[in-house]
Structures are given as structure tokens and as C-alpha cells.
Design an enzyme around this catalytic site. Structure first.
Site, PDB file in Angstrom:
ATOM      1  N   HIS A   1     -23.770 -12.396   9.950  1.00 42.89           N
ATOM      2  CA  HIS A   1     -22.947 -11.669  11.104  1.00 42.89           C
ATOM      3  C   HIS A   1     -21.517 -12.108  11.581  1.00 42.89           C
ATOM      4  O   HIS A   1     -20.767 -11.454  11.762  1.00 42.89           O
ATOM      5  CB  HIS A   1     -24.141 -11.804  12.366  1.00 42.89           C
ATOM      6  N   GLU A   2     -21.711 -13.518  11.594  1.00 41.87           N
ATOM      7  CA  GLU A   2     -20.752 -14.354  11.978  1.00 41.87           C
ATOM      8  C   GLU A   2     -19.456 -14.274  10.786  1.00 41.87           C
ATOM      9  O   GLU A   2     -18.462 -14.318  11.156  1.00 41.87           O
ATOM     10  CB  GLU A   2     -21.089 -15.697  12.465  1.00 41.87           C
TER      11      GLU A   2
ATOM     12  N   HIS B   1     -17.399 -11.557  11.213  1.00 42.84           N
ATOM     13  CA  HIS B   1     -16.404 -11.379  12.259  1.00 42.84           C
ATOM     14  C   HIS B   1     -15.242 -12.365  11.554  1.00 42.84           C
ATOM     15  O   HIS B   1     -14.335 -11.980  11.919  1.00 42.84           O
ATOM     16  CB  HIS B   1     -16.762 -12.336  13.439  1.00 42.84           C
TER      17      HIS B   1
END
Length: 128
Positions: free
Chosen positions: A7-8, A11
């Protein structure tokens, strides 16, 4: 742990590729949150089953919308309506953007296919 890191990293990928304006552009933030929820496995069937939150028709899309909305509300002091509007405005294009995977890696097998696609990404490029 893999899901959180993925997820990170999505980003981080968005930050480098799209030069996301995290603090001034709500649509940028919404798009990155949609992509991260979609591609990281946050809304996989197994995760949703463990949360006792599952459905059949369009459930993955609704989960991605909800998780993106909650993420925006967690980091910005905006109304729920403003956050929902930002998510709705960019949802279609951001949900369908599967870079850098090329597909949604729903499971280990899909992840292997995504990695294979990544390795072969320039194989048929006539410009090289």
C-alpha cells in the site's frame, strides 16, 4: 505486513511517477488512495471475509471507494461530502490504473503473472 508495505509503496510510486500534490490537491490524494486500496490487497476477498464484510456484485469497487474515503478522512480535515466528491471524480480512471503491476494481483498466482508481465513489458516495443 505485505499488504501494508505494498500500500505504501504504491503511494511512493505515485509520488515519483505522477508528482502527486499531497497537501493541496484532494483529487491527487484520492487517486493514490484508490490505487493503493485496489492494488495492495486491502479489498481482497480473504480480507473482506475476515472483516465479515463481503458481497458479490461490485463489492471490490465499493470496498476500494470506502477505504479511499476513510483514508482521506483520516489525513485531511474535510467533510465526508468533500472527500466523497473527490473519490467519485477520479474513481474510474484511478481504479483502472494498475501500474506498476499491469493487473490487480488478487493472489500469489496473479502476483507471479504481474511480475512476468513486468519482465516482458518492453519485449514487443517496436521503438526500441
Amino acid at each position: 505486513m505485505n499488504r501494508v508495505v505494498t500500500h505504501e509503496l504504491i503511494h511512493a510510486f505515485d509520488h515519483c511517477r505522477a508528482h502527486v500534490d499531497w497537501f493541496n490537491n484532494m483529487k491527487h490524494l484520492a487517486c493514490s488512495e484508490i490505487r493503493a486500496a485496489n492494488l495492495s490487497g486491502d479489498c481482497s476477498f480473504g480480507n473482506e471475509l475476515s472483516r465479515f464484510n463481503f458481497g458479490l456484485k461490485q463489492h471490490h469497487q465499493q470496498c476500494v471507494r470506502d477505504r479511499a474515503l476513510r483514508s482521506i478522512l483520516a489525513v485531511r480535515k474535510v467533510s465526508r461530502e468533500e472527500a466523497k466528491l473527490a473519490v467519485d471524480q477520479v474513481f474510474e480512471s484511478c481504479f483502472n490504473d494498475h501500474e506498476p503491476f499491469g493487473r490487480i494481483p488478487h493472489n500469489q498466482n496473479e502476483a507471479r503473472f504481474a511480475y512476468r508481465d513486468f519482465q516482458n513489458r518492453d519485449r514487443y516495443n517496436a521503438n526500441l
